[in-house]
Design a protein around this motif. Structure first.
Motif, PDB file in Angstrom:
ATOM      1  N   MET A 120       0.845  -1.202   0.000  1.00 22.71           N
ATOM      2  CA  MET A 120       0.000   0.000   0.000  1.00 22.71           C
ATOM      3  C   MET A 120       0.878   1.249   0.000  1.00 22.71           C
ATOM      4  O   MET A 120       1.877   1.307   0.698  1.00 22.71           O
ATOM      5  N   THR A 121       0.464   2.179  -0.794  1.00 22.19           N
ATOM      6  CA  THR A 121       1.168   3.462  -0.887  1.00 22.19           C
ATOM      7  C   THR A 121       0.338   4.522  -0.166  1.00 22.19           C
ATOM      8  O   THR A 121      -0.876   4.495  -0.233  1.00 22.19           O
ATOM      9  N   ILE A 122       1.013   5.418   0.533  1.00 17.23           N
ATOM     10  CA  ILE A 122       0.315   6.587   1.079  1.00 17.23           C
ATOM     11  C   ILE A 122       0.519   7.737   0.092  1.00 17.23           C
ATOM     12  O   ILE A 122       1.648   8.004  -0.317  1.00 17.23           O
ATOM     13  N   LYS A 123      -0.584   8.349  -0.286  1.00 16.71           N
ATOM     14  CA  LYS A 123      -0.483   9.472  -1.236  1.00 16.71           C
ATOM     15  C   LYS A 123      -1.039  10.749  -0.626  1.00 16.71           C
ATOM     16  O   LYS A 123      -2.056  10.729   0.069  1.00 16.71           O
ATOM     17  N   LEU A 124      -0.375  11.833  -0.939  1.00 17.65           N
ATOM     18  CA  LEU A 124      -0.957  13.157  -0.764  1.00 17.65           C
ATOM     19  C   LEU A 124      -1.478  13.537  -2.152  1.00 17.65           C
ATOM     20  O   LEU A 124      -0.717  13.475  -3.135  1.00 17.65           O
ATOM     21  N   ILE A 125      -2.763  13.844  -2.232  1.00 11.91           N
ATOM     22  CA  ILE A 125      -3.374  14.137  -3.530  1.00 11.91           C
ATOM     23  C   ILE A 125      -3.875  15.578  -3.525  1.00 11.91           C
ATOM     24  O   ILE A 125      -4.717  15.946  -2.695  1.00 11.91           O
ATOM     25  N   ALA A 126      -3.340  16.383  -4.439  1.00  7.63           N
ATOM     26  CA  ALA A 126      -3.755  17.788  -4.545  1.00  7.63           C
ATOM     27  C   ALA A 126      -4.663  17.933  -5.765  1.00  7.63           C
ATOM     28  O   ALA A 126      -4.272  17.583  -6.885  1.00  7.63           O
ATOM     29  N   VAL A 127      -5.881  18.409  -5.520  1.00  9.51           N
ATOM     30  CA  VAL A 127      -6.905  18.538  -6.569  1.00  9.51           C
ATOM     31  C   VAL A 127      -7.097  20.032  -6.817  1.00  9.51           C
ATOM     32  O   VAL A 127      -7.609  20.754  -5.952  1.00  9.51           O
ATOM     33  N   TYR A 128      -6.656  20.474  -7.987  1.00  8.55           N
ATOM     34  CA  TYR A 128      -6.669  21.911  -8.301  1.00  8.55           C
ATOM     35  C   TYR A 128      -7.878  22.288  -9.150  1.00  8.55           C
ATOM     36  O   TYR A 128      -8.085  21.726 -10.234  1.00  8.55           O
ATOM     37  N   ASP A 129      -8.634  23.282  -8.672  1.00 11.74           N
ATOM     38  CA  ASP A 129      -9.716  23.868  -9.468  1.00 11.74           C
ATOM     39  C   ASP A 129      -9.143  24.474 -10.751  1.00 11.74           C
ATOM     40  O   ASP A 129      -7.946  24.773 -10.823  1.00 11.74           O
ATOM     41  N   GLN A 130     -10.014  24.706 -11.718  1.00 12.52           N
ATOM     42  CA  GLN A 130      -9.591  25.411 -12.934  1.00 12.52           C
ATOM     43  C   GLN A 130      -9.069  26.791 -12.533  1.00 12.52           C
ATOM     44  O   GLN A 130      -9.755  27.535 -11.838  1.00 12.52           O
ATOM     45  N   PRO A 131      -7.850  27.126 -12.931  1.00 16.02           N
ATOM     46  CA  PRO A 131      -7.299  28.442 -12.578  1.00 16.02           C
ATOM     47  C   PRO A 131      -7.862  29.539 -13.479  1.00 16.02           C
ATOM     48  O   PRO A 131      -8.374  29.255 -14.565  1.00 16.02           O
ATOM     49  N   ASP A 132      -7.729  30.774 -13.017  1.00  9.19           N
ATOM     50  CA  ASP A 132      -8.159  31.905 -13.843  1.00  9.19           C
ATOM     51  C   ASP A 132      -7.284  32.003 -15.100  1.00  9.19           C
ATOM     52  O   ASP A 132      -7.765  32.317 -16.180  1.00  9.19           O
ATOM     53  N   ASP A 133      -5.995  31.727 -14.913  1.00 10.13           N
ATOM     54  CA  ASP A 133      -5.036  31.827 -16.017  1.00 10.13           C
ATOM     55  C   ASP A 133      -4.275  30.499 -16.080  1.00 10.13           C
ATOM     56  O   ASP A 133      -3.331  30.279 -15.327  1.00 10.13           O
ATOM     57  N   TYR A 187       4.234   8.139  -1.202  1.00 13.56           N
ATOM     58  CA  TYR A 187       5.149   7.782  -0.107  1.00 13.56           C
ATOM     59  C   TYR A 187       5.018   6.292   0.169  1.00 13.56           C
ATOM     60  O   TYR A 187       3.916   5.736   0.090  1.00 13.56           O
ATOM     61  N   PRO A 188       6.141   5.658   0.537  1.00 10.90           N
ATOM     62  CA  PRO A 188       6.131   4.201   0.664  1.00 10.90           C
ATOM     63  C   PRO A 188       5.398   3.673   1.896  1.00 10.90           C
ATOM     64  O   PRO A 188       4.972   2.523   1.900  1.00 10.90           O
ATOM     65  N   ASP A 189       5.290   4.476   2.938  1.00 11.83           N
ATOM     66  CA  ASP A 189       4.629   4.004   4.156  1.00 11.83           C
ATOM     67  C   ASP A 189       4.251   5.191   5.040  1.00 11.83           C
ATOM     68  O   ASP A 189       4.650   6.333   4.783  1.00 11.83           O
ATOM     69  N   GLN A 190       3.482   4.895   6.067  1.00  9.47           N
ATOM     70  CA  GLN A 190       2.923   5.947   6.927  1.00  9.47           C
ATOM     71  C   GLN A 190       4.017   6.730   7.662  1.00  9.47           C
ATOM     72  O   GLN A 190       3.932   7.963   7.770  1.00  9.47           O
ATOM     73  N   ALA A 191       5.029   6.027   8.157  1.00  9.76           N
ATOM     74  CA  ALA A 191       6.080   6.710   8.934  1.00  9.76           C
ATOM     75  C   ALA A 191       6.834   7.711   8.051  1.00  9.76           C
ATOM     76  O   ALA A 191       7.126   8.837   8.475  1.00  9.76           O
ATOM     77  N   THR A 192       7.132   7.295   6.827  1.00  5.80           N
ATOM     78  CA  THR A 192       7.833   8.186   5.893  1.00  5.80           C
ATOM     79  C   THR A 192       6.962   9.387   5.547  1.00  5.80           C
ATOM     80  O   THR A 192       7.436  10.533   5.500  1.00  5.80           O
ATOM     81  N   PHE A 193       5.674   9.114   5.345  1.00  2.00           N
ATOM     82  CA  PHE A 193       4.727  10.192   5.046  1.00  2.00           C
ATOM     83  C   PHE A 193       4.651  11.181   6.208  1.00  2.00           C
ATOM     84  O   PHE A 193       4.740  12.404   6.007  1.00  2.00           O
ATOM     85  N   ASP A 194       4.511  10.655   7.428  1.00  6.98           N
ATOM     86  CA  ASP A 194       4.387  11.525   8.602  1.00  6.98           C
ATOM     87  C   ASP A 194       5.634  12.403   8.760  1.00  6.98           C
ATOM     88  O   ASP A 194       5.517  13.604   9.047  1.00  6.98           O
ATOM     89  N   ALA A 195       6.800  11.803   8.555  1.00 10.36           N
ATOM     90  CA  ALA A 195       8.049  12.572   8.670  1.00 10.36           C
ATOM     91  C   ALA A 195       8.106  13.652   7.586  1.00 10.36           C
ATOM     92  O   ALA A 195       8.522  14.793   7.848  1.00 10.36           O
ATOM     93  N   ALA A 196       7.667  13.298   6.378  1.00 10.30           N
ATOM     94  CA  ALA A 196       7.682  14.261   5.273  1.00 10.30           C
ATOM     95  C   ALA A 196       6.793  15.460   5.585  1.00 10.30           C
ATOM     96  O   ALA A 196       7.179  16.616   5.351  1.00 10.30           O
ATOM     97  N   MET A 197       5.608  15.180   6.142  1.00  7.83           N
ATOM     98  CA  MET A 197       4.664  16.270   6.407  1.00  7.83           C
ATOM     99  C   MET A 197       5.207  17.249   7.441  1.00  7.83           C
ATOM    100  O   MET A 197       4.871  18.436   7.419  1.00  7.83           O
ATOM    101  N   LYS A 198       6.048  16.747   8.344  1.00  5.07           N
ATOM    102  CA  LYS A 198       6.604  17.602   9.409  1.00  5.07           C
ATOM    103  C   LYS A 198       7.882  18.326   8.983  1.00  5.07           C
ATOM    104  O   LYS A 198       8.461  19.079   9.766  1.00  5.07           O
ATOM    105  N   SER A 199       8.361  18.071   7.787  1.00  4.55           N
ATOM    106  CA  SER A 199       9.660  18.591   7.368  1.00  4.55           C
ATOM    107  C   SER A 199       9.612  20.074   6.992  1.00  4.55           C
ATOM    108  O   SER A 199       8.565  20.606   6.606  1.00  4.55           O
ATOM    109  N   ALA A 200      10.764  20.694   7.069  1.00  8.86           N
ATOM    110  CA  ALA A 200      10.894  22.096   6.641  1.00  8.86           C
ATOM    111  C   ALA A 200      10.605  22.216   5.144  1.00  8.86           C
ATOM    112  O   ALA A 200      10.000  23.199   4.692  1.00  8.86           O
TER     113      ALA A 200
END
Lengths: 103, 103
Positions: free
Chosen positions: B1-14, B63-76
């Motif tokens: 199982m992969t953990i994904k952060l998924i960003a869904v972007y509305d149609q931009p003005d430009d 991200y390959p797993d939850q721990a890696t994802f959690d660390a990534a989210m907390k990163s600078a």
């Protein structure tokens, strides 16, 4: 480049019934679509900004090229998928076509 | 199982300015996030039901797993990604966390 059909499902009224139907009825129909390379199911667990996530599931149907995708969309199997989709997610699903790159 | 952060972007003005910023500024910042396995960009070309598609882009950060994802989210590095995101897509993007399976 992969062509994807991406189905974005709103939170269902009954999550258990929704996922049961998806897994037991809908996914088997989807997998019959000619030319389908693979299906990836993204089950939404949280909204990164906090609060309730607007979507429960984002399903990706991957096709290797435009011609295969076009043929799949015209197939009898895809009509069966569409008919089933309307039976459990009418008004609660967006279906988008995307060109996907893994740069 | 992969953990994904998924960003869904509305149609931009430009659309041209949006994709230019995404590719030249945002994607390079995203790629610095520690533990990120890969990015897949799904550029929306159409709504399968007809009419205008509600979204322009769905970006997947794997991200390959939850721990890696959690660390990534907390990163600078991730804070820099979030800051840049707000500079060009504030109020026009959903960011979701998903568990992804390729059954």
């Amino acid at each position: 480049m992969t062509i994807k059909l991406i189905a974005v499902y709103d939170q269902p009224d009954d999550a258990e019934a929704f996922f049961k139907h998806y897994e037991e009825v809908h996914a088997p129909l989807v997998k019959l679509t000619p030319g389908l390379q693979k299906v990836v199911l993204n089950r939404i667990t949280a909204d990164a900004f906090g609060g309730a996530a607007p979507y429960a599931l984002i399903a990706e149907m991957h096709y290797p090229d435009q011609a295969t995708f076009d043929a799949a969309m015209k197939s009898a199997e895809n009509r069966a998928v569409g008919k089933d989709l309307m039976s459990f997610a009418k008004g609660k699903v967006k279906v988008l076509i995307a060109e996907s790159i893994d740069p």
